[in-house]
Design a protein around this motif. Structure first.
Motif, short mmCIF file in Angstrom:
data_model
loop_
_atom_site.label_atom_id
_atom_site.label_comp_id
_atom_site.label_asym_id
_atom_site.label_seq_id
_atom_site.Cartn_x
_atom_site.Cartn_y
_atom_site.Cartn_z
N PHE A 77 0.77 -1.24 0.00
CA PHE A 77 0.00 0.00 0.00
C PHE A 77 0.80 1.29 0.00
O PHE A 77 0.26 2.34 -0.29
N LEU A 78 2.07 1.26 0.35
CA LEU A 78 2.83 2.51 0.47
C LEU A 78 3.27 2.98 -0.91
O LEU A 78 4.11 2.36 -1.56
N PRO A 79 2.70 4.08 -1.39
CA PRO A 79 2.95 4.49 -2.77
C PRO A 79 4.31 5.16 -2.97
O PRO A 79 4.94 5.63 -2.02
N ALA A 80 4.71 5.17 -4.22
CA ALA A 80 5.80 6.03 -4.65
C ALA A 80 5.14 7.32 -5.15
O ALA A 80 3.93 7.36 -5.39
N PHE A 81 5.92 8.38 -5.30
CA PHE A 81 5.38 9.66 -5.75
C PHE A 81 6.30 10.27 -6.80
O PHE A 81 7.47 9.92 -6.89
N PHE A 96 8.30 6.67 -0.78
CA PHE A 96 7.43 7.40 0.13
C PHE A 96 8.21 8.27 1.11
O PHE A 96 7.84 9.40 1.40
N SER A 97 9.32 7.75 1.61
CA SER A 97 10.08 8.49 2.63
C SER A 97 10.82 9.70 2.06
O SER A 97 11.22 10.58 2.79
N GLY A 98 11.01 9.72 0.73
CA GLY A 98 11.74 10.80 0.11
C GLY A 98 13.25 10.62 0.15
O GLY A 98 13.99 11.51 -0.22
N LYS A 146 -6.72 3.79 -5.63
CA LYS A 146 -6.37 3.28 -6.95
C LYS A 146 -5.01 2.60 -6.81
O LYS A 146 -4.10 3.15 -6.20
N LYS A 147 -4.88 1.44 -7.39
CA LYS A 147 -3.59 0.75 -7.36
C LYS A 147 -2.61 1.55 -8.20
O LYS A 147 -2.84 1.81 -9.37
N THR A 148 -1.55 2.02 -7.58
CA THR A 148 -0.48 2.73 -8.27
C THR A 148 0.84 2.07 -7.90
O THR A 148 0.92 1.31 -6.93
N PRO A 149 1.91 2.35 -8.64
CA PRO A 149 3.20 1.75 -8.27
C PRO A 149 3.59 2.11 -6.84
O PRO A 149 3.45 3.24 -6.39
N THR A 150 4.06 1.11 -6.12
CA THR A 150 4.43 1.31 -4.72
C THR A 150 5.93 1.61 -4.60
O THR A 150 6.71 1.34 -5.52
N SER A 151 6.30 2.11 -3.44
CA SER A 151 7.71 2.35 -3.16
C SER A 151 8.50 1.05 -3.26
O SER A 151 9.59 1.01 -3.80
N ALA A 152 7.93 -0.04 -2.74
CA ALA A 152 8.62 -1.34 -2.78
C ALA A 152 8.81 -1.84 -4.20
O ALA A 152 9.86 -2.39 -4.54
N GLU A 153 7.81 -1.62 -5.07
CA GLU A 153 7.93 -2.08 -6.46
C GLU A 153 9.02 -1.31 -7.20
O GLU A 153 9.74 -1.88 -8.02
N LEU A 154 9.13 -0.01 -6.95
CA LEU A 154 10.07 0.80 -7.70
C LEU A 154 11.46 0.90 -7.08
O LEU A 154 12.43 1.15 -7.78
#
Length: 157
Positions: A77-81, A96-98, A146-154
């Protein structure tokens, strides 16, 4: 717990904190307030209904109550931005953490959202509107999960 009436509430979970803000999800799971126990560890049993970067003001005010603790599924659940613009030197993607960031691919530029921090009242109103106790406003569409790319995936775990 986000109340939708005097007797029922939707369950939510804080997935992570970043500075003074929280990333939260709210499930489409209604519970009876009088049946809740502070000693139980709650698990959200449905896909998220809403996801939002927000502040902790409704917790501080006591409007939202912490009823238990469950380990958040950050990998899921933790998204990338993203931030930046193609026209001004490129879009960058960050975890997510920047703490980790890089130039975004064209696909990431189109699918990874910008970080926007919104009012907790927006979330509360959206939850109540979903329950039918307030009118639905177009602004609520922007916080639907909405399912978006997560921090873990990227960036990896």
């Amino acid at each position: 717990m986000i109340p939708i009436s005097d007797s029922s509430a939707h369950l939510g979970q804080v997935i992570a904190e970043r500075g003074v803000s929280l990333y939260m999800i709210v499930s489409d799971q209604v519970v009876q307030i009088d049946a809740l126990s502070d000693s139980r560890s709650w698990q959200l049993d449905t896909e998220p209904l809403f996801a939002i970067q927000t502040f902790d003001g409704r917790f501080d005010e006591g409007a939202w109550q912490v009823i238990g603790h469950a380990e958040p599924d950050r990998e899921r659940f933790l998204p990338a931005f993203t931030h930046g613009l193609v026209e001004t030197g490129g879009v960058r993607v960050t975890d997510f953490s920047g703490t980790r960031e890089r130039l975004a691919t064209p696909e990431e530029s189109a699918t990874v959202p910008h970080m926007i921090t919104r009012s907790p009242l927006l979330l509360e109103m959206a939850v109540r509107a979903h329950a039918g106790s307030e009118p639905w406003l177009p602004a609520f569409d922007g916080i639907r999960y909405k399912k978006t790319p997560t921090s873990a995936e990227l960036f990896g775990a």
